[in-house]
Design a protein around this motif. Sequence first.
Motif, mmCIF file in Angstrom:
data_model
loop_
_atom_site.group_PDB
_atom_site.id
_atom_site.type_symbol
_atom_site.label_atom_id
_atom_site.label_comp_id
_atom_site.label_asym_id
_atom_site.label_seq_id
_atom_site.Cartn_x
_atom_site.Cartn_y
_atom_site.Cartn_z
ATOM 1 N N LEU A 66 58.351 34.127 41.825
ATOM 2 C CA LEU A 66 57.006 34.499 42.251
ATOM 3 C C LEU A 66 56.786 34.431 43.762
ATOM 4 N N ALA A 67 57.867 34.343 44.530
ATOM 5 C CA ALA A 67 57.731 34.244 45.994
ATOM 6 C C ALA A 67 57.681 35.595 46.678
ATOM 7 N N GLY A 68 57.594 36.647 45.929
ATOM 8 C CA GLY A 68 57.577 37.986 46.516
ATOM 9 C C GLY A 68 58.612 38.844 45.837
ATOM 10 N N GLY A 69 58.216 40.031 45.411
ATOM 11 C CA GLY A 69 59.087 40.837 44.580
ATOM 12 C C GLY A 69 60.028 41.754 45.323
ATOM 13 N N ALA A 70 60.940 42.298 44.554
ATOM 14 C CA ALA A 70 61.862 43.297 45.083
ATOM 15 C C ALA A 70 61.102 44.590 45.341
ATOM 16 N N ALA A 71 61.710 45.463 46.111
ATOM 17 C CA ALA A 71 61.074 46.729 46.463
ATOM 18 C C ALA A 71 60.756 47.547 45.213
ATOM 19 N N LEU A 72 59.544 48.077 45.173
ATOM 20 C CA LEU A 72 59.120 48.962 44.102
ATOM 21 C C LEU A 72 59.031 50.366 44.681
ATOM 22 N N GLY A 77 56.035 56.064 48.270
ATOM 23 C CA GLY A 77 56.680 55.167 49.218
ATOM 24 C C GLY A 77 57.142 53.909 48.509
ATOM 25 N N THR A 78 57.459 52.880 49.265
ATOM 26 C CA THR A 78 57.968 51.635 48.695
ATOM 27 C C THR A 78 56.951 50.514 48.856
ATOM 28 N N PHE A 79 56.641 49.867 47.732
ATOM 29 C CA PHE A 79 55.721 48.736 47.725
ATOM 30 C C PHE A 79 56.520 47.431 47.589
ATOM 31 N N TYR A 80 56.003 46.378 48.205
ATOM 32 C CA TYR A 80 56.627 45.065 48.116
ATOM 33 C C TYR A 80 55.615 44.071 47.544
ATOM 34 N N PRO A 81 55.760 43.679 46.276
ATOM 35 C CA PRO A 81 54.812 42.740 45.665
ATOM 36 C C PRO A 81 54.735 41.431 46.453
ATOM 37 N N PRO A 82 53.541 40.872 46.595
ATOM 38 C CA PRO A 82 53.347 39.702 47.446
ATOM 39 C C PRO A 82 53.753 38.377 46.807
ATOM 40 N N GLY A 91 51.157 32.608 50.378
ATOM 41 C CA GLY A 91 50.917 32.800 48.954
ATOM 42 C C GLY A 91 49.442 32.764 48.620
ATOM 43 N N ILE A 92 49.108 32.204 47.465
ATOM 44 C CA ILE A 92 47.710 32.154 47.028
ATOM 45 C C ILE A 92 47.200 30.711 46.991
ATOM 46 N N GLY A 93 47.886 29.831 47.697
ATOM 47 C CA GLY A 93 47.499 28.428 47.697
ATOM 48 C C GLY A 93 46.139 28.159 48.312
ATOM 49 N N SER A 148 56.808 35.544 53.478
ATOM 50 C CA SER A 148 55.963 36.729 53.535
ATOM 51 C C SER A 148 56.729 37.942 53.023
ATOM 52 N N SER A 149 56.053 38.785 52.270
ATOM 53 C CA SER A 149 56.681 40.014 51.801
ATOM 54 C C SER A 149 56.664 41.060 52.909
#
Length: 302
Positions: A66-72, A77-82, A91-93, A148-149
């Motif tokens: 959950l530290a940031g996803g692989a490229a989508l 274009g390409t999205f990077y999950p946060p 993160g969301i802390g 950071s993503s």
Amino acid sequence: MKKHGLLYLLVLVSAAGGWFSLPLLASIPELKFSTASGDVSRGAYLARAGGCIACHTDRKGGGAALAGGAALKTEFGTFYPPNLTTDVETGIGGWSQEQFATALRHGLSPSGKPYYPAFPYEFYTRLSDQDIADLWAAFQTVPAVTQSSPEHQLAFPFNLRRGVYLWQSMFLGEQRFTPQSDKDERYNRGKFLVESVTHCAACHSPRNLLGALDDSALFSGGVAEAGDGSVPPITATALTDAGWSEVDLGYALKTGVKADGDVFGGSMAEVVREGTAYLQQQDLNAIAYYLLNRNEKRVKPL
């Protein structure tokens, strides 16, 4: 779906409209959210069902959960999950439970910026207050990871994030899940899972020129990641014609193995490995039962 001239024109109009109407659309909606105590175990279960771990973990890169996803990669274009860990900076802390609910239901960050609909909030808006409280409780147990993503890599004009405000005003309707009164508990459990948390229609349905779901052809098939191939239809008619039974479909969602001995490939293999394989068999059977018994218009598969 092709990125032809008409699509660019429509997105440019949306972006321009979103820019000039920003003061009106950017305000965070008043939340009708009842803060509740969450069940960590149920929240973790919903997170698995929703594909949170799959999208927000870079398995190939050796990233932490959950530290940031692989490229989508998509045709836009390409999205990077946060980062969804409890890290305060990346993160969301630093979020509140209400801000978490706003992200899931309205697609807005704590600062009011819109999320691209690659984040399937159009489905999560159906989650109940308790569902969100349970998810929130589960995410509070995730160890903090400072990471950071990367910035999304989107071609013009899709990189104009302000245009997403208008997209949301056009296509995002807040609605909670409502059971069908004339159907039994198994059907409604499957309906809840399919239409909200597992968001099956996100991949298995066609989209219009602005990337919104084509409601007239739900589950009739979609376009694979980055436009490479197609995603099969999962309408009741298509599944029945392909020989799927409730038992076979429930088993395949658990194991990835189809009735003919073949296995799911591509993104569906990841869906099973990181998500549906963890679900209780009764829930998988409910998903299968719902998909095979949906009331639908006969649509032509893609």
